[in-house]
Design a protein around this motif. Structure first.
Motif, PDB file in Angstrom:
ATOM      1  N   LYS A 194       2.740  -8.132   6.384  1.00 35.53           N
ATOM      2  CA  LYS A 194       3.886  -8.966   6.737  1.00 35.53           C
ATOM      3  C   LYS A 194       3.677 -10.381   6.218  1.00 35.53           C
ATOM      4  CE  LYS A 194       4.929  -6.393  10.964  1.00 35.53           C
ATOM      5  NZ  LYS A 194       5.187  -6.491  12.428  1.00 35.53           N
ATOM      6  N   GLY A 195       4.779 -11.083   5.998  1.00 41.72           N
ATOM      7  CA  GLY A 195       4.750 -12.450   5.521  1.00 41.72           C
ATOM      8  C   GLY A 195       5.343 -12.556   4.137  1.00 41.72           C
ATOM      9  N   PRO A 196       5.612 -13.790   3.682  1.00 42.24           N
ATOM     10  CA  PRO A 196       5.403 -15.058   4.393  1.00 42.24           C
ATOM     11  C   PRO A 196       6.550 -15.348   5.370  1.00 42.24           C
ATOM     12  CG  PRO A 196       6.266 -15.458   2.209  1.00 42.24           C
ATOM     13  CD  PRO A 196       6.078 -13.971   2.309  1.00 42.24           C
ATOM     14  N   GLY A 197       6.353 -16.391   6.197  1.00 40.54           N
ATOM     15  CA  GLY A 197       7.357 -16.765   7.175  1.00 40.54           C
ATOM     16  C   GLY A 197       6.870 -16.487   8.582  1.00 40.54           C
ATOM     17  N   LEU A 198       7.814 -16.195   9.483  1.00 37.96           N
ATOM     18  CA  LEU A 198       7.492 -15.927  10.877  1.00 37.96           C
ATOM     19  C   LEU A 198       7.165 -14.448  11.068  1.00 37.96           C
ATOM     20  CD1 LEU A 198      10.266 -18.012  12.694  1.00 37.96           C
ATOM     21  CD2 LEU A 198       7.863 -18.621  12.362  1.00 37.96           C
ATOM     22  N   VAL A 199       6.069 -14.190  11.758  1.00 36.57           N
ATOM     23  CA  VAL A 199       5.634 -12.827  12.055  1.00 36.57           C
ATOM     24  C   VAL A 199       5.437 -12.721  13.562  1.00 36.57           C
ATOM     25  CG1 VAL A 199       3.825 -11.103  11.737  1.00 36.57           C
ATOM     26  CG2 VAL A 199       4.537 -12.528   9.808  1.00 36.57           C
TER      27      VAL A 199
END
Length: 362
Positions: free
Chosen positions: A81-86
């Motif tokens: 997962k990613g990038p950003g909010l996880v």
């Protein structure tokens, strides 16, 4: 006696019924596991909602562009997962951050024997990055140490199959092959090697091998590359002792043999202890032969072919032979540039450095 313990095959009807029962059992187990997994996941969501907003600060992760997060939910890996909010679920999610930026390491110069049995001090600079975060986590525990150990082993194996002339002359091509060899090894680990540069620092003298003294003074060049190699060749050429008495440009092979005969001694034989057959290609294309036997007594030299098989056979043009005697080029430089052809042990051929200065001073 073991025949009594052999089981007969089951009847087709019984075997089919047994297989269907095992399939039903596996299906029921997978169904129960899926139900348990779904129930625990829903419970985790409930805990996340009940504990808002505190849970958001604990289980909401910010992943930058150069990273990915590998999540294990109830022990099972999920896509990165990613990038950003996880968002991670409490109690059932574990995660590991993976850096996708290019990394680099250096292989310290180590002594490697080439195919012609010459010890060479060779190092390398390697750059790599993680291409598949999930594979890099599942395959190895410490990716940096594993790749470095793999590269060190491959460097010794690949250069051990190359001649010294190839190591010096085709260093860029060997670096590309070295990179491909590493990529073949590390591809199952989710890693790709972007660059591999070989650093050929020094050639060790055969008679000084036990004290690890380099033939040339190490040239410190932080950028490495072709400039370092050229400076080493220049330093090797400057190491040949210079004298005032140099043979003239029109010195014949017979005159060289006559001067060489006056330099023979028992001390020189004790230092060299080898025999040489030399073929000289003259300007008109004629091929002349002479020999040098430094195995016993005070040594022997003359025109023609040696009566016994020589330890080393050399072939060189007349102009390059005069350059060797005058000290304009070094035997190792002449070999690596293709001006001196050697058949036999190269270490034995390099012992001619003990003989050439004596011809100049005679």
């Amino acid at each position: 006696m073991w025949e009594q313990y052999k089981y007969s095959s089951l009847p087709p009807t019984l075997e089919a019924s047994t297989h269907s029962q095992s399939t039903k059992s596996d299906a029921s187990n997978s169904w129960s596991v899926w139900c348990c997994h779904t129930w625990i996941t829903c419970l985790s969501f409930v805990i996340l909602l009940v504990t808002l907003p505190i849970s958001i600060w604990c289980f909401l992760k910010i992943v930058p562009d150069y990273e990915r997060v590998v999540v294990f939910r109830l022990g099972r890996v999920r896509p990165s997962k990613g990038p950003g909010l996880v968002l991670l679920l409490p109690l059932i999610d574990q995660f590991q951050r993976i850096d996708l930026r290019t990394r680099a390491f250096s292989i310290q110069p180590c002594k490697v024997k080439s195919r012609d049995d010459v010890p060479v001090s060779v190092g390398a600079d390697v750059q790599f990055r993680v291409c598949d975060p999930v594979l890099s986590v599942l395959s190895v525990q410490d990716i940096n140490i594993v790749i470095q150990n793999t590269a060190e082993n491959l460097l010794a194996q690949s250069l051990g199959r190359k001649y010294l002339r190839e190591i010096y002359g085709d260093r860029i091509r060997l670096g590309e092959h070295f990179k491909e060899d590493i990529n073949e090894q590390v591809k199952p680990w989710g890693v790709c090697v972007e660059r591999a540069d070989l650093l050929v620092e020094a050639v060790l003298r055969p008679h000084e091998e036990h004290v690890n003294v380099p033939l040339t003074t190490p040239v410190v060049n932080p950028n490495g590359g072709l400039e370092q190699l050229i400076m080493q060749f220049v330093s090797m050429t400057n190491q040949v002792p210079s004298t005032d008495a140099k043979p003239s440009a029109d010195l014949s092979l017979e005159e060289i043999v006559r001067r060489l005969e006056g330099t023979l001694s028992e001390s020189l034989v004790s230092e060299v202890r080898s025999s040489y057959q030399l073929y000289v290609v003259e300007k008109d294309g004629k091929r002349s032969a002479c020999f040098l036997d430094l195995k016993s007594g005070s040594g022997l030299t003359g025109m023609g072919v040696l009566c016994s098989p020589p330890d080393v056979t050399l072939e060189i043009t007349e102009a390059d032979l005069l350059s060797l005697i005058q000290g304009d080029i070094n035997p190792l430089t002449a070999y690596t540039t293709g001006r001196l052809h050697v058949t036999g042990n190269l270490q034995t051929a390099l012992r001619l450095e003990k003989v050439l200065p004596k011809i100049m001073s005679s």
